[in-house]
Design a protein around this motif. Structure first.
Motif, PDB file in Angstrom:
ATOM      1  N   ARG A 311      19.475  36.993   4.735  1.00  0.00           N
ATOM      2  CA  ARG A 311      19.592  35.596   3.720  1.00  0.00           C
ATOM      3  C   ARG A 311      20.490  34.053   4.342  1.00  0.00           C
ATOM      4  NH1 ARG A 311      17.699  35.807  -1.641  1.00  0.00           N
ATOM      5  NH2 ARG A 311      17.550  38.483  -1.319  1.00  0.00           N
ATOM      6  N   THR A 312      21.257  34.732   5.006  1.00  0.00           N
ATOM      7  CA  THR A 312      21.258  33.395   5.700  1.00  0.00           C
ATOM      8  C   THR A 312      20.757  32.846   6.857  1.00  0.00           C
ATOM      9  OG1 THR A 312      24.198  34.238   4.927  1.00  0.00           O
ATOM     10  CG2 THR A 312      24.155  32.418   6.296  1.00  0.00           C
ATOM     11  N   LEU A 314      17.383  33.014   7.423  1.00  0.00           N
ATOM     12  CA  LEU A 314      16.454  32.393   6.996  1.00  0.00           C
ATOM     13  C   LEU A 314      16.290  31.088   6.161  1.00  0.00           C
ATOM     14  CD1 LEU A 314      14.892  35.904   6.032  1.00  0.00           C
ATOM     15  CD2 LEU A 314      13.682  34.445   7.578  1.00  0.00           C
ATOM     16  N   PHE A 315      17.540  31.258   5.070  1.00  0.00           N
ATOM     17  CA  PHE A 315      17.662  30.403   4.516  1.00  0.00           C
ATOM     18  C   PHE A 315      18.400  28.687   5.761  1.00  0.00           C
ATOM     19  CE2 PHE A 315      20.647  26.949   2.526  1.00  0.00           C
ATOM     20  CZ  PHE A 315      20.446  27.472   0.798  1.00  0.00           C
ATOM     21  N   ASN A 316      19.168  28.992   6.786  1.00  0.00           N
ATOM     22  CA  ASN A 316      18.335  28.301   7.800  1.00  0.00           C
ATOM     23  C   ASN A 316      17.613  27.600   8.381  1.00  0.00           C
ATOM     24  OD1 ASN A 316      21.664  27.464   7.329  1.00  0.00           O
ATOM     25  ND2 ASN A 316      22.433  29.382   8.952  1.00  0.00           N
ATOM     26  N   ALA A 318      14.919  27.983   6.665  1.00  0.00           N
ATOM     27  CA  ALA A 318      14.442  27.410   5.499  1.00  0.00           C
ATOM     28  C   ALA A 318      14.638  25.864   5.687  1.00  0.00           C
ATOM     29  CB  ALA A 318      13.965  28.541   4.125  1.00  0.00           C
ATOM     30  N   SER A 319      15.992  25.032   5.886  1.00  0.00           N
ATOM     31  CA  SER A 319      16.797  24.307   5.558  1.00  0.00           C
ATOM     32  C   SER A 319      15.716  23.397   6.492  1.00  0.00           C
ATOM     33  CB  SER A 319      17.983  24.367   5.465  1.00  0.00           C
ATOM     34  OG  SER A 319      18.303  24.768   4.811  1.00  0.00           O
ATOM     35  N   LEU A 325       8.303  29.333   7.918  1.00  0.00           N
ATOM     36  CA  LEU A 325       8.353  30.322   6.900  1.00  0.00           C
ATOM     37  C   LEU A 325       6.577  30.392   5.707  1.00  0.00           C
ATOM     38  CD1 LEU A 325      11.727  30.076   5.445  1.00  0.00           C
ATOM     39  CD2 LEU A 325      10.797  31.803   7.888  1.00  0.00           C
ATOM     40  N   LEU A 332       8.456  36.565   0.777  1.00  0.00           N
ATOM     41  CA  LEU A 332       9.552  36.229   0.026  1.00  0.00           C
ATOM     42  C   LEU A 332       9.741  35.988  -1.428  1.00  0.00           C
ATOM     43  CD1 LEU A 332      10.398  33.208   3.009  1.00  0.00           C
ATOM     44  CD2 LEU A 332      11.302  34.965   2.757  1.00  0.00           C
ATOM     45  N   ALA A 337      13.715  36.324  -2.885  1.00  0.00           N
ATOM     46  CA  ALA A 337      14.399  35.436  -2.523  1.00  0.00           C
ATOM     47  C   ALA A 337      14.095  33.640  -2.610  1.00  0.00           C
ATOM     48  CB  ALA A 337      14.217  35.644  -0.548  1.00  0.00           C
ATOM     49  N   ASP A 339      16.375  31.252  -3.839  1.00  0.00           N
ATOM     50  CA  ASP A 339      17.760  30.243  -2.553  1.00  0.00           C
ATOM     51  C   ASP A 339      16.476  29.959  -1.372  1.00  0.00           C
ATOM     52  OD1 ASP A 339      17.502  32.839  -1.718  1.00  0.00           O
ATOM     53  OD2 ASP A 339      19.724  32.665  -0.523  1.00  0.00           O
ATOM     54  N   ILE A 340      15.945  31.148  -0.704  1.00  0.00           N
ATOM     55  CA  ILE A 340      14.560  30.704   0.838  1.00  0.00           C
ATOM     56  C   ILE A 340      13.555  29.889   0.113  1.00  0.00           C
ATOM     57  CG2 ILE A 340      13.763  31.189   2.853  1.00  0.00           C
ATOM     58  CD1 ILE A 340      15.688  33.774   2.471  1.00  0.00           C
TER      59      ILE A 340
END
Length: 348
Positions: A311-312, A314-316, A318-319, A325, A332, A337, A339-340
Motif C-alpha cells: 500500500r505504501t 502504490l501510494f507513492n 499514485a502520488s 495506475l 484498486l 484502496a 487512499d491510493i
C-alpha cells in the motif's frame, strides 16, 4: 530418593565435571590460577567433550578473571596439537568479541595461523578474526590481505570462512579491488547454498564501499533470485538493494527475478523486494513499472505487513506517477484502496 549433597558435588574433580559438560559449574568454582591451570590441562584431554567443555569454561573464566587466562593464550597458540589449537582459537575468538583490547597483543599470532598447513586450523583462525572484527575492526585490519588471499584457497570451507570474515570486518577505507571480487567468482557459483550466502554477504559489504567492482557479478547475483534456497534468495535481494541504491539502472537486470518473487515467494521476501523497488521509484520509475501488478495483488494478501508495504509503495506511485495506475483503477476500487485512488487524483 535422597538428594545429592554438596559434598558429593565437591568430590568430583574439575575434569569429571568437564567430562559431564558442566563447564558453567566449573567456571563458577574456579577461584585461583591453580584451578585455571587444571582447566587448561583439560584442553589436551583424550575425550572430545572434555576438551570442548574446557574451552567453553575458559571463555567464561577469561571474562571474569582475564589475568587467569589471557596471558597464557599466546603460548597456547603455539601448541602443536590440533585438538588443543582449535579450541584455543575458539577461546581467543570468543574473548575477542567481549574484550578486544585485551586480546589485541595476540592478534598477530592468530593471523599467522591463516598460513597453517591444516585447513581446519586456517578456517578456525579466520572465523575467529571475523568475530573479533565485528567487535573492533581496527585491531584486525592487518589480517585483510591474508583474508583476501584465502578467498582463493583450494578448500571451499576456508574460502567461505574468509568471505564471511571479510563481510564482518570490511572497514571503511579498505581498498576493495577488482581482484577481490574475482576471488569470489567461484564461491558465488558454488553448489553449497551456505557458501553462496557468505559470498553474497561479502559482495554486499564490498558494494557498500565501492559498487563498481561488484557490477561484473551482477548477472550471477540476479540469477540467485531464483535459487531454491530461501536464504540465498534473501541475500541476493539484499545485495541487489545495495547495488541499486548507487546504480538505480541496475534494477532493470533484476526486474524479471523480482516479478517471479513478488508472485511466488514468501511474504517476507516479497516485502524485501517492495522495499528495494520503492527506493528506486523516485530516480528510475520506468524500471519498476512492470512490477506494479504483483504489488497490487499483494494488497489482498493475508499478511498485514506485506499489505502495508504494498500500500505504501502504490501510494507513492499514485502520488508521483499516477498514469502508471490508470489501467488498474477497477482492481484498486475492488480492493477498497481508496487512499491510493485519492492520491492518483491529487497527483494528476
Amino acid at each position: 530418593m535422597p538428594e545429592s549433597s554438596e559434598n558429593d558435588a565437591e568430590a568430583l574433580t574439575i575434569r569429571d565435571m568437564l567430562w559431564q559438560g558442566r563447564y558453567e559449574d566449573v567456571a563458577n568454582i574456579v577461584k585461583t590460577q591453580e584451578d585455571t591451570f587444571q582447566v587448561i590441562e583439560c584442553l589436551n584431554d583424550t575425550d572430545l567433550m572434555t576438551r570442548k567443555s574446557a574451552a567453553h569454561a575458559l571463555v567464561i573464566i577469561g571474562i571474569k578473571h582475564p589475568n587467569f587466562v589471557i596471558p597464557y593464550l599466546k603460548r597456547l597458540l603455539q601448541y602443536p596439537s590440533r585438538n588443543v589449537l582449535s579450541n584455543v582459537i575458539f577461546i581467543v575468538g570468543k574473548l575477542g568479541t567481549q574484550m578486544p583490547e585485551e586480546i589485541e597483543p595476540i592478534i598477530p599470532d592468530l593471523i599467522a595461523l591463516i598460513d597453517d598447513k591444516h585447513w581446519n586450523i586456517k578456517m578456525s583462525a579466520i572465523a575467529a578474526l571475523g568475530d573479533i572484527g565485528m567487535a573492533d575492526s581496527e585491531i584486525v585490519l592487518s589480517a585483510v590481505p591474508k583474508l583476501i588471499d584465502a578467498l582463493s584457497d583450494s578448500h571451499n570451507q576456508v574460502a567461505v570462512a574468509a568471505a564471511n570474515a571479510l563481510s564482518k570486518i570490511c572497514p571503511v577505507g579498505v581498498n576493495w579491488t577488482n581482484e577481490t571480487v574475482d576471488a569470489l567468482h567461484d564461491l558465488l557459483r558454488d553448489n553449497d547454498p551456505w557458501i553462496k550466502c557468505d559470498a553474497l554477504d561479502t559482495i554486499t559489504r564490498i558494494a557498500e564501499e565501492n559498487v563498481e567492482p561488484v557490477l561484473k557479478e551482477l548477472d550471477a547475483i540476479v540469477a540467485m533470485l531464483a535459487d531454491e534456497n530461501l536464504s540465498v534468495r534473501e541475500k541476493a535481494i539484499d545485495a541487489i538493494g545495495i547495488i541499486a541504491r548507487q546504480k538505480p539502472e541496475t534494477i532493470l537486470a533484476a526486474k524479471d527475478g523480482f516479478f517471479d518473487i513478488l508472485v511466488n515467494d514468501t511474504a517476507f521476501v516479497k516485502i524485501k523486494c517492495i522495499n528495494i523497488i520503492s527506493s528506486v521509484l523516485s530516480v528510475n520509475p520506468d524500471a519498476i513499472r512492470s512490477l506494479i501488478p504483483p504489488v497490487i495483488a499483494a494488497l489482498a494478501d493475508q499478511n498485514q505487513e506485506l499489505q502495508n508495504s504494498a500500500r505504501t509503495f502504490l501510494f507513492n506511485v499514485a502520488s508521483t506517477k499516477p498514469e502508471f495506475l490508470n489501467e488498474f483503477q477497477g482492481t484498486l476500487a475492488a480492493l477498497k484502496a481508496d487512499d491510493i485512488l485519492d492520491a492518483m487524483r491529487q497527483g494528476r
